[in-house]
Write an enzyme that holds these catalytic residues in place. Structure first.
Site, PDB file in Angstrom:
ATOM      1  N   GLU A 177       3.821 -39.800  28.971  1.00 44.12           N
ATOM      2  CA  GLU A 177       4.876 -39.644  27.961  1.00 44.12           C
ATOM      3  C   GLU A 177       4.349 -39.749  26.536  1.00 44.12           C
ATOM      4  O   GLU A 177       5.125 -39.935  25.593  1.00 44.12           O
ATOM      5  CB  GLU A 177       5.963 -40.685  28.205  1.00 44.12           C
ATOM      6  CG  GLU A 177       6.629 -40.569  29.566  1.00 44.12           C
ATOM      7  CD  GLU A 177       7.639 -39.436  29.650  1.00 44.12           C
ATOM      8  OE1 GLU A 177       8.491 -39.325  28.748  1.00 44.12           O
ATOM      9  OE2 GLU A 177       7.571 -38.650  30.616  1.00 44.12           O
TER      10      GLU A 177
ATOM     11  N   HIS B 147      11.101 -45.951  27.403  1.00 43.24           N
ATOM     12  CA  HIS B 147       9.761 -45.920  26.816  1.00 43.24           C
ATOM     13  C   HIS B 147       9.478 -47.263  26.163  1.00 43.24           C
ATOM     14  O   HIS B 147      10.407 -47.957  25.726  1.00 43.24           O
ATOM     15  CB  HIS B 147       9.636 -44.828  25.743  1.00 43.24           C
ATOM     16  CG  HIS B 147       9.603 -43.439  26.273  1.00 43.24           C
ATOM     17  ND1 HIS B 147      10.244 -42.396  25.635  1.00 43.24           N
ATOM     18  CD2 HIS B 147       9.010 -42.899  27.367  1.00 43.24           C
ATOM     19  CE1 HIS B 147      10.047 -41.279  26.324  1.00 43.24           C
ATOM     20  NE2 HIS B 147       9.303 -41.560  27.368  1.00 43.24           N
TER      21      HIS B 147
ATOM     22  N   CYS C  66      10.841 -42.283  17.382  1.00 45.30           N
ATOM     23  CA  CYS C  66      10.773 -41.104  18.259  1.00 45.30           C
ATOM     24  C   CYS C  66      10.434 -39.849  17.479  1.00 45.30           C
ATOM     25  O   CYS C  66       9.804 -38.933  18.001  1.00 45.30           O
ATOM     26  CB  CYS C  66      12.113 -40.892  18.971  1.00 45.30           C
ATOM     27  SG  CYS C  66      12.390 -42.006  20.362  1.00 45.30           S
TER      28      CYS C  66
END
Length: 448
Positions: A174, A250, A371
């Site tokens: 990720e 995450h 993000c």
């Protein structure tokens, strides 16, 4: 030689929508099917980029993906002209069309893992595009991501690019959302911190029971090998599976690091004390002094953290050695979180100031300030080798704002995704964008 941490923010694409595609991302699922405002989303992101640039931070921009991804739909058996592909997908498999229109690439913290030249065996900055294999709508991103990064960081003397890891569950990767780096100075050797949710091959590591653990230990280890990182410059840590099951999909939803500082929630990790000791010891050998700021669960619950995105913030170093925390408005709206932050900044500790940004369009889809950006540590020579078209300046901000105003819709619903005209609008916009950012041909419609 002077070095910088450059934040390359993702430019929100013209098909920004609330598809609710990410199981495990509470905000994404809770706002599913609401109408979005792509124009507002892009302008909010640009406003954050401009503000950081004006505060003296090095700032860049990363282009969005082409959406809808017609080539992906063709691989799934839809044929005809591009318009017919979209029409047939809308009629026979609307969820696949929604997935092919995903704007999740705006969160470029997931785009790649980046290791600066001070850490790598060959003295170059290394990039590995993330395979994002856990979610179909994200797994189709990395080919374009690799081309865009290659156009931004094209000088092979200074930059090395690796293909995404094998697209299988055992190597779920990720990107930088589960990776950070600690160092005394950005140009000095540091310690790279990889956080994983599960191990694919070793059952000694517990796994979450409700939501998927997206990052594997094996993927993190593979990236470290590809980048030529020394064992003494790497620390691996496991996320607490219980917080994954509470919506912490995450690590950057529960912890953020910068410089010598880790800002984290009490429940973020397993084996926390052992991990902190390892980080402290390895950073000391690199000449740094590791420091941590733990947010106790008694002050901020995991639910508070997930709803406010307190830890999906940007922790930035100021010239006087203090740190600035960039947070979304949702932190100010959460009484417990805001009370904690007021106490934190008034205590005279490491984090001295908090700045609040309106990122509602991104937040409703499950992405905060952290993000939206990919961090790349560069020395002066490397920064000079970056494609200058992607470095934020006042004129570039003006050009991008005008571009958004010209090309973006101010309302987008699921039914709008079935409009073939949206594809034409997106391609027209992106073709112009590649000229503004001086990227060359990076999109499939420009290449094929």
């Amino acid at each position: 030689m002077k070095s910088y941490e450059v934040n390359f923010d993702g430019l929100v694409g013209p098909t920004h929508n609330y598809g609710g595609l990410s199981y495990g991302n509470v905000a994404s699922q809770s706002n599913s099917q609401q109408s979005s405002n792509p124009k507002e989303a892009a302008l909010q992101g640009l406003a954050k980029m401009k503000a950081l640039m004006e505060m003296g931070f090095q700032q860049g921009v990363l282009a969005p993906q082409e959406r809808p991804d017609v080539a992906a739909l063709r691989r799934l058996g839809f044929g005809g002209t591009d318009a017919q592909v979209i029409e047939r997908a809308a009629k026979d498999a609307m969820p696949l069309l929604v997935a092919s229109c995903s704007a999740s690439s705006m969160w470029v913290a997931n785009a790649a893992t980046v290791s600066p030249s001070a850490d790598t065996a060959d003295g170059r900055v290394h990039f590995t595009a993330a395979n994002l294999n856990c979610k179909y709508h994200r797994s189709i991103e990395h080919p374009t991501t690799s081309r865009v990064l290659g156009a931004m960081f094209a000088n092979q003397q200074h930059f090395a690019h690796h293909a995404a890891l094998p697209a299988v569950a055992q190597f779920g990767d990720e990107g930088a959302a589960n990776h950070t780096r600690f160092c005394r100075e950005y140009g000095e050797a540091g310690v790279e911190f990889f956080v994983f949710g599960r191990s694919a091959f070793d059952n000694r590591y517990p796994a979450p029971q409700k939501y998927p653990a997206r990052q594997t230990l094996e993927a993190s280890q593979a990236v470290a090998r590809l980048h030529g990182l020394r064992d003494e410059g790497v620390v691996y840590a496991q996320q607490n599976p219980n917080v994954i099951d509470q919506g912490v999909f995450h690590n950057d939803v529960i912890a953020v690091g910068n410089g010598e500082v880790l800002f984290y929630h009490e429940d973020a990790f397993l084996e926390t004390e052992q991990m902190l000791a390892e980080l402290e010891g390895k950073l000391a050998k690199a000449g740094g002094k590791f420091q941590s700021v733990c947010v106790p669960r008694s002050a901020v619950t995991v639910d508070d953290a997930v709803r406010s995105y307190l830890f999906n913030s940007q922790l930035l170093s100021r010239p006087d050695g203090s740190m600035l925390l960039i947070v979304p408005q949702e932190c100010q709206a959460n009484e417990r979180v805001w009370t904690y932050l007021q106490g934190l900044t008034s205590s005279g500790g490491l984090i001295r100031e908090v700045k609040v940004f309106d990122l509602k369009q991104s937040m409703q889809n499950g992405g905060g300030p952290a993000c939206l950006r990919l961090r790349v540590a560069l020395n002066e020579t490397e920064l000079a080798a970056v494609n200058p078209g992607v470095i934020m300046t006042a004129p570039l901000y003006g050009s991008l704002t005008a571009w958004v105003e010209k090309h973006y819709r101010d309302r987008l619903s699921e039914t709008d995704l079935a409009d073939p005209q949206l594809l034409l609008e997106c391609r027209t916009a992106l073709d112009e964008l590649t000229q503004i950012l001086k990227l060359g041909a990076v999109y499939p419609f420009q290449i094929n």
